[in-house]
Design a protein around this motif. Structure first.
Motif, PDB file in Angstrom:
ATOM      1  N   LYS A   1       0.838  -1.211   0.000  1.00 16.48           N
ATOM      2  CA  LYS A   1       0.000   0.000   0.000  1.00 16.48           C
ATOM      3  C   LYS A   1       0.866   1.251   0.000  1.00 16.48           C
ATOM      4  O   LYS A   1       0.598   2.213  -0.737  1.00 16.48           O
ATOM      5  N   GLN A   2       1.878   1.280   0.824  1.00 16.46           N
ATOM      6  CA  GLN A   2       2.774   2.443   0.915  1.00 16.46           C
ATOM      7  C   GLN A   2       3.481   2.696  -0.408  1.00 16.46           C
ATOM      8  O   GLN A   2       3.660   3.843  -0.823  1.00 16.46           O
TER       9      GLN A   2
ATOM     10  N   GLY B   1       2.418   1.632  -3.363  1.00 16.97           N
ATOM     11  CA  GLY B   1       1.474   1.748  -4.476  1.00 16.97           C
ATOM     12  C   GLY B   1       1.648   0.643  -5.500  1.00 16.97           C
ATOM     13  O   GLY B   1       1.463   0.859  -6.711  1.00 16.97           O
ATOM     14  N   VAL B   2       2.004  -0.573  -5.021  1.00 17.86           N
ATOM     15  CA  VAL B   2       2.185  -1.722  -5.910  1.00 17.86           C
ATOM     16  C   VAL B   2       1.429  -2.920  -5.340  1.00 17.86           C
ATOM     17  O   VAL B   2       0.856  -2.850  -4.250  1.00 17.86           O
ATOM     18  N   SER B   3       1.421  -4.007  -6.081  1.00 17.85           N
ATOM     19  CA  SER B   3       0.750  -5.216  -5.616  1.00 17.85           C
ATOM     20  C   SER B   3       1.605  -5.963  -4.606  1.00 17.85           C
ATOM     21  O   SER B   3       2.821  -5.760  -4.531  1.00 17.85           O
TER      22      SER B   3
ATOM     23  N   LYS C   1      10.772   2.087  -5.182  1.00 15.12           N
ATOM     24  CA  LYS C   1       9.571   2.395  -4.395  1.00 15.12           C
ATOM     25  C   LYS C   1       9.377   1.391  -3.264  1.00 15.12           C
ATOM     26  O   LYS C   1       9.081   1.755  -2.120  1.00 15.12           O
TER      27      LYS C   1
END
Length: 358
Positions: free
Chosen positions: A9-10, A12-14, A35
């Motif tokens: 979540k932090q 922004g990926v799966s 990221k």
């Protein structure tokens, strides 16, 4: 407690992308890797090794079987392994064959060590073996069967060449190393050269003994194994006892090749107590070129073995097998040896404090 979902979540990926970055299982673009790593750092996330191991069927542990971790040789070999394996996130589980005080033979302890490591589902095993030559084939068959029972565990042999039995091997040429030692003593003017062997069941010790014998024969010198050879077991105590034995049964001895540096420590003490000067009366050369050889008095000539490289090369081969199990035929990597001359054979030898591969 921070979870992998929080990291995803932090960043922004799966979740699968986070997993691939942390485990290196699939390609992820550099931008996403940055990221994910930043999210891991910001959230202070730590991977649960047990959960990861259950999913990947890897323990990230390498088993190591050594003959004597308290000796002067294996600590450097293990250091070389650790430096390679630690970079890839592996831990070491060490079983030492001399570390038990039970009544079992070294072969029984060796098989127990393999069973222990296999039952712990290590991802690979690097091992040194005490098995004698005539039992090598059966031993190799047994450990390969054991290593392939539940999951395929790659094996790498240290010091013995098991490649003909399908096991990758890293070793040096003990015969050539023995020859280098004896040629040097003869070049220094020795006429009566004795030898202190390692354990006589050991293939490495027998190779060094054969190198000794071959050079004496090539030079037309007498070879009386009963008079000129004494057996040790690689400890300094055995070197002391064997040197005293040679002084009694071979009083004209003027040179001695000791099958490892640790025994040479004992041999030098015995010579000093008997009033023999080194190198004036008896010249002494060891084998392995461990750190103590350069600080003894006199400093000890020796046959240099690249000890850390032994470990690092074995680790590299093992990692290749883990990453690509269905690879090429068993590898046989022969490491070179070289003569290092010090004051125990040449009185005016230059001091050499070469610390790089101690």
């Amino acid at each position: 407690m921070v979870s992998i979902k929080d990291v995803a979540k932090q960043a922004g990926v799966s979740i699968s992308t986070v997993s691939n970055v942390l485990n290196g299982t699939k390609y992820v673009s550099e931008n996403l890797v940055i990221k994910v790593n930043q999210a891991v750092k910001d959230l202070n996330y730590e991977v649960d090794p047990i959960a990861r191991n259950l999913k990947t069927r890897q323990t990230k542990t390498i088993g190591v079987i050594t003959i004597d971790m308290c000796g002067l040789f294996y600590p450097y070999v293990v250091k070389g392994m650790y430096e390679e394996l630690n970079q890839k996130g592996y831990n070491l589980m060490i079983c030492d064959l001399s570390g038990s005080k039970d009544s079992k033979s070294s072969m029984e302890r060796e098989m127990d060590s393999f069973k222990n490591l296999v039952s712990n589902r290590v991802d690979g095993i690097i091992f040194a073996s005490t098995v004698s030559g005539q039992r090598e084939e059966g031993f190799a068959r047994d450990i390969l069967k054991m290593a392939n029972r539940n999951k395929k565990i790659p094996l790498v042999s240290l010091e013995k060449d098991f490649s003909r039995y399908g096991i990758d091997s890293v070793f040096s040429d003990g015969i050539e190393g023995g020859k280098q030692a004896i040629r040097h003593l003869i070049d220094c003017g020795c006429k009566n050269v004795g030898h202190i062997t390692g354990p006589i069941f050991s293939g490495e010790a027998l190779e060094r003994l054969e190198g000794y014998r071959l050079v004496l024969m090539e030079c037309g010198m007498a070879v009386d194994m009963e008079q000129m050879v004494a057996n040790g077991n690689y400890t300094h105590q055995s070197g002391y006892i064997a040197m005293n034995e040679l002084l009694k049964k071979y009083p004209s001895i003027d040179g001695v090749f000791v099958a490892n540096d640790q025994m040479a420590v004992g041999a030098l003490k015995a010579l000093a107590e008997s009033g023999k000067r080194v190198p004036e009366d008896v010249k002494v050369i060891g084998y392995d070129n461990v750190f103590i050889s350069g600080i003894l008095q006199p400093p000890l000539s020796s046959i240099h073995v690249r000890k850390q490289s032994f470990g690092s090369e074995a680790a590299r081969i093992l990692l290749q097998r883990i990453e690509k199990p269905a690879g090429q035929d068993a590898l046989a990597l022969k490491m070179d040896t070289k003569l290092v001359v010090r004051k125990s054979t040449v009185a005016d030898a230059v001091e050499d404090w070469i610390l790089s591969d101690w």
